[in-house]
Design a protein around this motif. Structure first.
Motif, PDB file in Angstrom:
ATOM      1  N   PHE A 100      -3.439  47.002 -26.215  1.00 11.83           N
ATOM      2  CA  PHE A 100      -3.505  48.347 -26.779  1.00 11.83           C
ATOM      3  C   PHE A 100      -4.946  48.839 -26.663  1.00 11.83           C
ATOM      4  N   ASP A 101      -5.133  50.163 -26.719  1.00  8.30           N
ATOM      5  CA  ASP A 101      -6.472  50.724 -26.665  1.00  8.30           C
ATOM      6  C   ASP A 101      -7.203  50.453 -27.975  1.00  8.30           C
ATOM      7  N   VAL A 102      -8.495  50.153 -27.880  1.00 10.94           N
ATOM      8  CA  VAL A 102      -9.287  49.901 -29.071  1.00 10.94           C
ATOM      9  C   VAL A 102     -10.748  50.238 -28.775  1.00 10.94           C
ATOM     10  N   ASP A 103     -11.431  50.837 -29.742  1.00 11.37           N
ATOM     11  CA  ASP A 103     -12.857  51.110 -29.594  1.00 11.37           C
ATOM     12  C   ASP A 103     -13.629  49.809 -29.791  1.00 11.37           C
ATOM     13  N   VAL A 104     -14.657  49.610 -28.978  1.00 14.66           N
ATOM     14  CA  VAL A 104     -15.358  48.329 -28.928  1.00 14.66           C
ATOM     15  C   VAL A 104     -16.863  48.540 -29.016  1.00 14.66           C
ATOM     16  N   ASP A 105     -17.584  47.411 -29.193  1.00 13.08           N
ATOM     17  CA  ASP A 105     -19.047  47.433 -29.257  1.00 13.08           C
ATOM     18  C   ASP A 105     -19.688  47.273 -27.887  1.00 13.08           C
ATOM     19  N   TRP A 106     -18.945  46.704 -26.933  1.00 15.70           N
ATOM     20  CA  TRP A 106     -19.522  46.398 -25.618  1.00 15.70           C
ATOM     21  C   TRP A 106     -18.393  46.346 -24.594  1.00 15.70           C
ATOM     22  N   LEU A 107     -18.755  46.359 -23.318  1.00 12.38           N
ATOM     23  CA  LEU A 107     -17.786  46.286 -22.228  1.00 12.38           C
ATOM     24  C   LEU A 107     -18.165  45.128 -21.301  1.00 12.38           C
ATOM     25  N   PRO A 108     -17.212  44.298 -20.907  1.00 16.71           N
ATOM     26  CA  PRO A 108     -17.512  43.180 -20.001  1.00 16.71           C
ATOM     27  C   PRO A 108     -18.011  43.680 -18.650  1.00 16.71           C
ATOM     28  N   GLY A 109     -19.002  42.989 -18.111  1.00 15.12           N
ATOM     29  CA  GLY A 109     -19.641  43.430 -16.880  1.00 15.12           C
ATOM     30  C   GLY A 109     -18.716  43.552 -15.688  1.00 15.12           C
ATOM     31  N   CYS A 110     -17.609  42.826 -15.678  1.00 15.45           N
ATOM     32  CA  CYS A 110     -16.688  42.903 -14.544  1.00 15.45           C
ATOM     33  C   CYS A 110     -15.844  44.161 -14.580  1.00 15.45           C
ATOM     34  N   SER A 111     -15.875  44.890 -15.702  1.00 15.05           N
ATOM     35  CA  SER A 111     -15.052  46.094 -15.853  1.00 15.05           C
ATOM     36  C   SER A 111     -15.703  47.029 -16.863  1.00 15.05           C
ATOM     37  N   ALA A 121     -28.359  36.553 -15.440  1.00 15.94           N
ATOM     38  CA  ALA A 121     -28.496  37.652 -16.416  1.00 15.94           C
ATOM     39  C   ALA A 121     -27.411  37.642 -17.474  1.00 15.94           C
ATOM     40  N   ILE A 122     -27.170  36.487 -18.043  1.00 14.39           N
ATOM     41  CA  ILE A 122     -26.098  36.372 -19.040  1.00 14.39           C
ATOM     42  C   ILE A 122     -26.335  37.337 -20.199  1.00 14.39           C
ATOM     43  N   GLY A 123     -25.275  38.039 -20.582  1.00 14.70           N
ATOM     44  CA  GLY A 123     -25.330  38.928 -21.731  1.00 14.70           C
ATOM     45  C   GLY A 123     -25.858  40.318 -21.466  1.00 14.70           C
ATOM     46  N   GLU A 124     -26.169  40.650 -20.209  1.00 14.01           N
ATOM     47  CA  GLU A 124     -26.696  41.986 -19.926  1.00 14.01           C
ATOM     48  C   GLU A 124     -25.680  43.076 -20.259  1.00 14.01           C
ATOM     49  N   ASP A 125     -24.389  42.735 -20.156  1.00 10.88           N
ATOM     50  CA  ASP A 125     -23.360  43.730 -20.448  1.00 10.88           C
ATOM     51  C   ASP A 125     -23.292  44.039 -21.946  1.00 10.88           C
ATOM     52  N   ALA A 126     -23.386  43.017 -22.785  1.00  6.18           N
ATOM     53  CA  ALA A 126     -23.365  43.243 -24.234  1.00  6.18           C
ATOM     54  C   ALA A 126     -24.592  44.033 -24.679  1.00  6.18           C
ATOM     55  N   ASP A 127     -25.751  43.692 -24.128  1.00  7.23           N
ATOM     56  CA  ASP A 127     -26.981  44.398 -24.476  1.00  7.23           C
ATOM     57  C   ASP A 127     -26.886  45.872 -24.092  1.00  7.23           C
ATOM     58  N   HIS A 181     -30.076  34.622 -24.858  1.00  3.85           N
ATOM     59  CA  HIS A 181     -29.442  35.947 -24.838  1.00  3.85           C
ATOM     60  C   HIS A 181     -29.210  36.459 -26.254  1.00  3.85           C
ATOM     61  N   ARG A 182     -28.664  35.619 -27.116  1.00  5.77           N
ATOM     62  CA  ARG A 182     -28.355  36.062 -28.480  1.00  5.77           C
ATOM     63  C   ARG A 182     -29.635  36.345 -29.259  1.00  5.77           C
ATOM     64  N   TRP A 183     -30.690  35.573 -29.010  1.00  6.98           N
ATOM     65  CA  TRP A 183     -31.966  35.817 -29.673  1.00  6.98           C
ATOM     66  C   TRP A 183     -32.539  37.160 -29.225  1.00  6.98           C
ATOM     67  N   SER A 184     -32.365  37.490 -27.942  1.00  7.06           N
ATOM     68  CA  SER A 184     -32.820  38.787 -27.432  1.00  7.06           C
ATOM     69  C   SER A 184     -32.046  39.927 -28.080  1.00  7.06           C
ATOM     70  N   LEU A 185     -30.750  39.732 -28.296  1.00  3.99           N
ATOM     71  CA  LEU A 185     -29.960  40.756 -28.979  1.00  3.99           C
ATOM     72  C   LEU A 185     -30.495  40.994 -30.388  1.00  3.99           C
ATOM     73  N   ALA A 186     -30.877  39.915 -31.069  1.00  4.89           N
ATOM     74  CA  ALA A 186     -31.412  40.055 -32.427  1.00  4.89           C
ATOM     75  C   ALA A 186     -32.726  40.816 -32.419  1.00  4.89           C
ATOM     76  N   ALA A 187     -33.526  40.636 -31.354  1.00  2.61           N
ATOM     77  CA  ALA A 187     -34.796  41.356 -31.250  1.00  2.61           C
ATOM     78  C   ALA A 187     -34.580  42.834 -30.946  1.00  2.61           C
ATOM     79  N   ASP A 188     -33.612  43.130 -30.084  1.00  2.00           N
ATOM     80  CA  ASP A 188     -33.394  44.508 -29.624  1.00  2.00           C
ATOM     81  C   ASP A 188     -32.413  45.288 -30.482  1.00  2.00           C
ATOM     82  N   HIS A 189     -31.539  44.578 -31.199  1.00  2.01           N
ATOM     83  CA  HIS A 189     -30.509  45.232 -32.030  1.00  2.01           C
ATOM     84  C   HIS A 189     -30.464  44.550 -33.403  1.00  2.01           C
ATOM     85  N   PRO A 190     -31.557  44.610 -34.174  1.00  2.00           N
ATOM     86  CA  PRO A 190     -31.653  43.840 -35.421  1.00  2.00           C
ATOM     87  C   PRO A 190     -30.660  44.252 -36.496  1.00  2.00           C
ATOM     88  N   VAL A 191     -30.119  45.455 -36.418  1.00  2.00           N
ATOM     89  CA  VAL A 191     -29.115  45.863 -37.406  1.00  2.00           C
ATOM     90  C   VAL A 191     -27.792  45.161 -37.132  1.00  2.00           C
TER      91      VAL A 191
END
Length: 300
Positions: free
Chosen positions: A160-171, A192-198, A239-249
């Motif tokens: 089903f359709d759902v609003d999300v926080d990120w999109l997988p890099g393959c799509s 470049a693991i996690g570039e899509d989530a960032d 990657h997850r540590w970088s997310l915490a630095a760039d998206h601390p909320v």
């Protein structure tokens, strides 16, 4: 709506054949296909020319760059901005179902607040969220979330359709006007693991991201250029540590440590209880701890 489909690739000409063949079957073709290649040989260049001149993709453009997925994606963005309304990023090892592009464009046309959309990914290896993983901050029953630990949960085969926080890099497709000024983080080099989530978290500040279940593709997950699991575990910590630095909320450093430790404990438990004491689980356990030590050394 003017759209361009981008395929970033490296040394996967065999996978590209299937991807391009599936593109020929689309109900609604993109106005342009851009292949951004960092291969060590001319095989992908020759294949692109074959599809451009002989197999029905005269609007295919090929460009060769230095290696690095984030760099290649940024090269594509610089080339298409100001010319197109929507950019579709797909991986070279995907196979698009005939309605893939049509369904995504329909979603953009119906909702002006939509900044990005991605399709239903068959072969995404999404499993049911276990209670242990949920308590460890590594999984969720809600698809498409980025958790406080930095673990990102894919929507994948959500029907089903759902609003999300990120999109997988393959799509992942984006409305170019709404991501103006954004770029992929080129500090995330190589795989470049996690570039899509960032990128998704940054794009989400501009509008809505949505999993569109009627836009379907198959991800065949080519073994070419893929790292072994223990190395991916270690890279994922950074990657997850970088997310915490760039998206601390959204992501918190203390939770990143917590999630990494629960993941390592889970790998250790698998190693202990497996009859053969599979060393893969032990190596993954050690890699998680090593990832935390990498962070500690950088901060010292």
């Amino acid at each position: 709506m003017k759209d361009v489909l981008v395929i970033c690739t490296r040394n996967r000409s065999a996978d590209m054949v299937r991807c391009l063949e599936s593109l020929l079957q689309q109900r609604r073709m993109p106005l342009k296909v851009l292949v951004v290649d960092s291969s060590d040989t001319n095989e992908t260049a020759d294949l692109s020319e074959e599809f451009r001149s002989q197999k029905g993709l005269p609007f295919l453009e090929y460009v060769h760059t230095a290696p690095g997925l984030t760099l290649q994606r940024n090269v594509a963005l610089r080339m298409v901005r100001g010319e197109f309304d929507v950019v579709h990023f797909v991986d070279d090892d995907v196979e698009l179902e005939p309605g893939y592009i049509d369904e995504l464009l329909n979603a953009f046309e119906k909702d002006a607040s939509l900044v990005g959309a991605g399709g239903l990914i068959k072969g995404g290896n999404r499993t049911k969220a276990s209670l242990v993983a949920r308590l460890g901050g590594r999984d969720s029953v809600h698809p498409g979330k980025v958790l406080p630990t930095g673990f990102n949960i894919g929507a994948h085969e959500t029907p089903f359709d759902v609003d999300v926080d990120w999109l997988p890099g393959c799509s992942m497709s984006f409305r170019l006007e709404m991501i103006d000024g954004l770029s992929f983080d080129e500090r995330r080099v190589g795989y470049a693991i996690g570039e899509d989530a960032d990128f998704g978290l940054h794009a989400r500040t501009r509008g809505t991201l949505r999993h569109v279940h009627s836009a379907r593709l198959h991800h065949h997950q080519s073994p070419v250029n893929r790292h072994k699991r223990p190395l991916i575990v270690r890279m994922a910590v950074a990657h997850r540590w970088s997310l915490a630095a760039d998206h601390p909320v959204r992501v918190r450093r203390a939770m990143v440590v917590y999630g990494t430790l629960t993941e390592s404990a889970n790998y250790l438990l698998r190693f202990v209880v497996s009859r053969s004491h599979d060393r893969l689980w032990w190596e993954c356990c050690v890699s998680g701890v090593a990832g935390l030590l990498d962070i500690a050394r950088r901060r010292a």
